[in-house]
Design a protein around this motif. Structure first.
Motif, mmCIF file in Angstrom:
data_model
loop_
_atom_site.group_PDB
_atom_site.id
_atom_site.type_symbol
_atom_site.label_atom_id
_atom_site.label_comp_id
_atom_site.label_asym_id
_atom_site.label_seq_id
_atom_site.Cartn_x
_atom_site.Cartn_y
_atom_site.Cartn_z
ATOM 1 N N LEU A 144 37.507 36.523 48.238
ATOM 2 C CA LEU A 144 37.077 35.165 47.905
ATOM 3 C C LEU A 144 36.539 34.448 49.135
ATOM 4 C CD1 LEU A 144 36.910 32.846 45.839
ATOM 5 C CD2 LEU A 144 39.269 32.254 46.461
ATOM 6 N N LYS A 151 29.094 32.552 46.839
ATOM 7 C CA LYS A 151 28.784 33.045 45.490
ATOM 8 C C LYS A 151 29.773 32.516 44.470
ATOM 9 C CE LYS A 151 30.129 37.106 44.071
ATOM 10 N NZ LYS A 151 30.288 38.567 43.953
ATOM 11 N N TYR A 152 31.056 32.611 44.784
ATOM 12 C CA TYR A 152 32.080 32.231 43.811
ATOM 13 C C TYR A 152 32.100 30.728 43.553
ATOM 14 C CZ TYR A 152 33.910 36.986 43.930
ATOM 15 O OH TYR A 152 34.044 38.341 43.814
ATOM 16 N N PHE A 193 27.988 38.949 37.487
ATOM 17 C CA PHE A 193 29.248 39.433 38.062
ATOM 18 C C PHE A 193 29.298 40.958 38.062
ATOM 19 C CE2 PHE A 193 31.795 35.364 37.617
ATOM 20 C CZ PHE A 193 32.206 35.346 38.943
ATOM 21 N N MET A 195 38.622 39.240 39.816
ATOM 22 C CA MET A 195 38.019 38.043 40.370
ATOM 23 C C MET A 195 37.087 37.347 39.358
ATOM 24 S SD MET A 195 38.128 35.937 42.797
ATOM 25 C CE MET A 195 38.935 36.836 44.132
ATOM 26 N N PRO A 196 36.179 38.076 38.675
ATOM 27 C CA PRO A 196 35.380 37.402 37.643
ATOM 28 C C PRO A 196 36.235 36.737 36.572
ATOM 29 C CG PRO A 196 34.454 39.556 38.135
ATOM 30 C CD PRO A 196 35.756 39.482 38.854
ATOM 31 N N VAL A 247 38.002 33.561 38.031
ATOM 32 C CA VAL A 247 37.036 32.465 38.156
ATOM 33 C C VAL A 247 36.741 31.867 36.786
ATOM 34 C CG1 VAL A 247 34.647 31.894 38.739
ATOM 35 C CG2 VAL A 247 35.996 33.326 40.285
#
Length: 777
Positions: free
Chosen positions: A13, A19-20, A279, A314-315, A318
């Protein structure tokens, strides 16, 4: 034992925070807006539905040419199995800003105690003769508030309250209108004495009815209304008949809110799918970059499932956080924003916010499932490879293919082509995103020019500056014609003659378009005088001309036959279409006046209207049913601009942001994917300017080509869906795409790309030379 792979997530992260955070903010705001929209939509729809019972809304209304007697009303109630109440009204010219010019119409009702009860939103109900409570939507559009004054028919009245009438949740002055008009048309409530003070000149004898047993659905309501109409016509001259299920002033709002909900859900899911693909592409790039690590972990005993969960975590995280925070925003700030959009278009009663479990599922659970599903499908395939392949960086699932032979271009151009081929999945995702963004952008940008063009076409092709539709007095029956009462009636009947030199007689009738297995919308039928000064085209004696909008909406061609039905009867008529006439104001049929009289069984000298270039001043006001002017013909463009103008701008901003977001994410991915090669060419002595030319020029080619191709495809898409979008409207707006829109769209797209490219220039500049040396395999 805890999975040590979880420790990598914070580092991932942090390393890819840009990006995130961009994706997170975009998803949060999108989900928040959609959630707020669904909450507001559901809450207001519930208030709208409950209003049918709470405010005792009618099952329909009818208008008679004169007041019905008590005995006739009792017979109608008994034979029609209904309950009837008076709902008389007057349409009076209104000066809302007290500038001395009458720029609108107020429909005045008396206090209601039976059906269609009033929702008082602020202020109080009128108590004196010179007081009025007006519709809240009309008040907002004309900058009126409680305590202000306005002039109606020359009389100055004080606004005591702002109200919402349940039978006017959408301000249609006429049920056959294509669009409501909340700018120049309003409804108001006065005391009985106040309303009676306007006299009977513009008094309409409207009655509301309710069935003894309410219909279960629209099909039963239609059958019951047809049976009731057969009873009704026996006891009076019916000039208007509108069952509630077909009354746009009542139903349009509910139908529109239901359609908006489905549209917003589809929009959200398309966006989630695009972000999910982004993603997946970026995660696959990470897997390629970390192939050696993955091979080592797999050889050390880590299963595919553990690695898969790690890479999709992670996707999903988020998405979950964005969905939850978006819902919080939806139930707070966005909910009020979306409710305000509805209140800006419709005259809705006060609503209460309701917990919407469906909205939570649709904006939280479904996006997470979509994100999880797409990433599982696209990522799991790559992780099926053996540990040895990962260690060797051989991540192709199929047999190795030969490199594509490139044309004999200069070195830089061949290098750029190779970059495009190596990143084709990223560029394909970019193209899909640009296409979707341009569909939204084209829709948002085309509407203002479309409305302006529609208004220009109406004014250019309007038949006459003034159209007067007349109340033709009934003549005595043949057996009464020569009696004292018959002659007295004829003597007292006002004359239909005028001394206005520009006046020209015409006939007019409103009928229903008959479609296969159903009754369509209202079609206006004109009977035009021979050698007309206003309709400058030769009308066929053995057929009709139809307006271009009628032809476009129902795909009617010359030689086809159209079937029309009496608006308040069962008689049907067939007409052969002999041509198309440019008249965008309404769905219309044109025929010679002699053919009109013969077709509808009227006398040789019958007419019920005048075209005129000048205002006619010598007709008795009781004879004038309707005056159609420029304001009446342009209400569609005027109201849509007021109701949807801000929404169109919001769509434009959203489309450009989506466009810039996708370009940023995917160009960033391509640069990261080629970081090793960029570092190597730096070692070989290439300057940053040359490296930018190598990597960003290839992306520029793809972006330019994608924009140009998507402009073509988005045009086809708009043409494909436009008919469906217009199907819910009564009438037709001819599709017009202003040529200037396309260069504007291209400039906006390239402007967004240039801003992103400047950011990527910096990214390329920051890549150190030692990256290539550290990753020597």
């Amino acid at each position: 034992m805890k999975n040590p792979l979880w420790k990598r997530l914070p580092r991932e992260l942090k390393s890819d925070f840009g990006k995130y955070i961009v994706i997170f903010l975009f998803m949060t705001l999108t989900i928040g807006f959609v959630s707020g929209f669904l909450v507001a939509d559901d809450s207001m729809l519930a208030a709208y539905d409950e209003g049918f019972e709470k405010y005792n809304i009618e099952h329909g209304n009818f208008t008679l040419s004169s007041k019905a007697s008590e005995s006739d009303l009792k017979k109608i109630e008994k034979n029609g199995k209904v309950r009837i109440c008076e709902n008389f009204y007057r349409d009076e010219a209104t000066d809302a800003d007290l500038d001395g010019k009458e720029e609108g119409t107020m429909r005045i009702y008396q206090e209601r105690t039976d059906m269609n009860l009033v929702c008082l939103m602020s202020g109080g109900m009128p108590a004196a003769k010179n007081e009025i409570a007006i519709d809240r939507m009309y008040a907002d559009n004309n900058k009126l508030k409680v305590g202000d004054k306005l002039k109606i028919a020359g009389e100055e009245l004080t606004v005591t309250g702002l109200v919402a009438l349940p039978d006017y949740s959408c301000l249609f002055s006429d049920n056959s209108d294509m669009m409501f008009d909340a700018v120049k048309f309003g409804v108001g409530i006065m005391t009985e004495k106040g309303a009676d003070a306007f006299g009977t000149t513009h008094l309409e004898y409207r009655y509301s009815w309710q069935y003894e047993t309410a219909p279960k659905d629209d099909i039963e309501a239609k059958n019951m209304s047809e049976d009731f109409l057969e009873v009704l016509v026996k006891y009076g001259n019916v000039t208007g008949f509108i069952p509630a299920y077909s009354n746009q002033a009542i139903t349009f709002t509910g139908e529109d809110m239901g359609g908006d909900k489905a549209m917003m859900e589809v929009l959200l899911y398309i966006l989630i799918v695009i972000i999910a693909f982004v993603f997946a592409v970026t995660t696959n790039n990470t897997i390629t970059k970390e192939a050696s690590v993955i091979g080592t972990l797999r050889a050390s005993g880590y299963s595919r499932r553990e690695l898969l969960f790690h890479y999709i975590s992670m996707p999903v995280i988020v998405t979950v956080v964005a969905s939850v925070l978006g819902n919080v925003l939806g139930y707070t700030s966005f909910k009020d924003l979306c409710a305000g959009m509805y209140y800006g278009s419709y005259s809705l009663p006060t609503y209460e916010t309701r917990w919407n479990a469906d909205a939570f599922i649709l904006t939280t659970v479904v996006p997470v499932v979509i994100m999880l599903g797409i990433n599982l499908i696209l990522i799991s395939g790559k992780l099926r490879l053996s540990p040895l392949k990962f260690l060797r960086h051989d991540l192709s699932a199929s047999k190795r293919k030969k490199a594509v032979r490139l044309p004999n271009f200069k070195f830089f151009n061949r290098f750029r082509l190779r970059i495009i081929l190596q990143n084709k999945s990223s560029y394909l995702t970019l193209f899909i995103g640009i296409f979707f963004a341009n569909v939204l952008l084209l829709f948002g940008m085309m509407m203002k020019p479309l409305l302006d063009h529609y208004q220009e076409e109406i004014l250019k092709n309007m038949i006459a500056p003034y159209q007067y539709v007349l109340n033709v007095p009934e003549e005595p029956d043949e057996d009464e014609k020569y009696t004292v009462m018959g002659m007295l009636q004829k003597f007292l009947t006002p004359s239909l003659k005028t001394n206005e030199k520009s006046a020209e007689k015409f006939c007019l009738n409103s009928m229903k378009n008959v479609l296969p297995d159903q009754e369509g919308e209202t079609i206006t039928v004109y009977g035009i005088a021979d050698d007309s000064a206003y309709v400058s085209v030769e009308l066929p004696t053995d057929g009709v001309l139809i307006s271009d909008g009628y032809a476009e909406k129902y795909k009617i061609k010359t030689g086809d036959t159209v079937v029309l039905k009496e608006a308040y009867g069962s008689e049907t008529y067939e007409f052969l279409v002999q041509g198309i006439y440019d008249y965008p104001a309404s769905l219309t049929v044109f025929m010679p006046i002699s053919s009109y009289r013969k077709t509808f069984g009227e006398k040789e000298d019958y007419f019920n209207g005048y075209f005129s270039r000048e205002k006619i001043t010598d007709l008795d006001e009781d004879l004038i049913a309707t005056t159609i002017t420029e304001d009446d013909l342009t209400k569609v463009s005027r109201q849509l601009d007021v109701s949807m103008g801000e929404m169109f701008q919001l769509i434009n901003v959203f489309a450009v942001v989506l466009f810039a977001l996708l370009i940023y994410l995917l160009t960033k991915l391509i640069i990261e994917k080629n970081a090793n090669a960029i570092s190597m060419v730096k070692i070989l002595g290439y300057e940053n300017r040359e490296i930018n030319s190598l990597y960003l020029t290839s992306t520029t080619w793809v972006v330019i080509l994608s924009i140009l191709l998507s402009l073509l495809l988005s045009t086809w898409t708009i043409y494909g869906i436009y008919g469906y979008l217009m199907s819910s409207f009564s009438g037709w707006l001819t599709l017009y795409l202003k040529p200037a829109v396309y260069p504007e769209m291209f400039a906006m797209g390239m402007g967004a790309y240039i801003l992103v490219a400047l950011l990527q220039f910096r990214r390329i500049k920051k890549i150190p030379m030692d990256v290539a040396l550290k990753n020597v395999e």
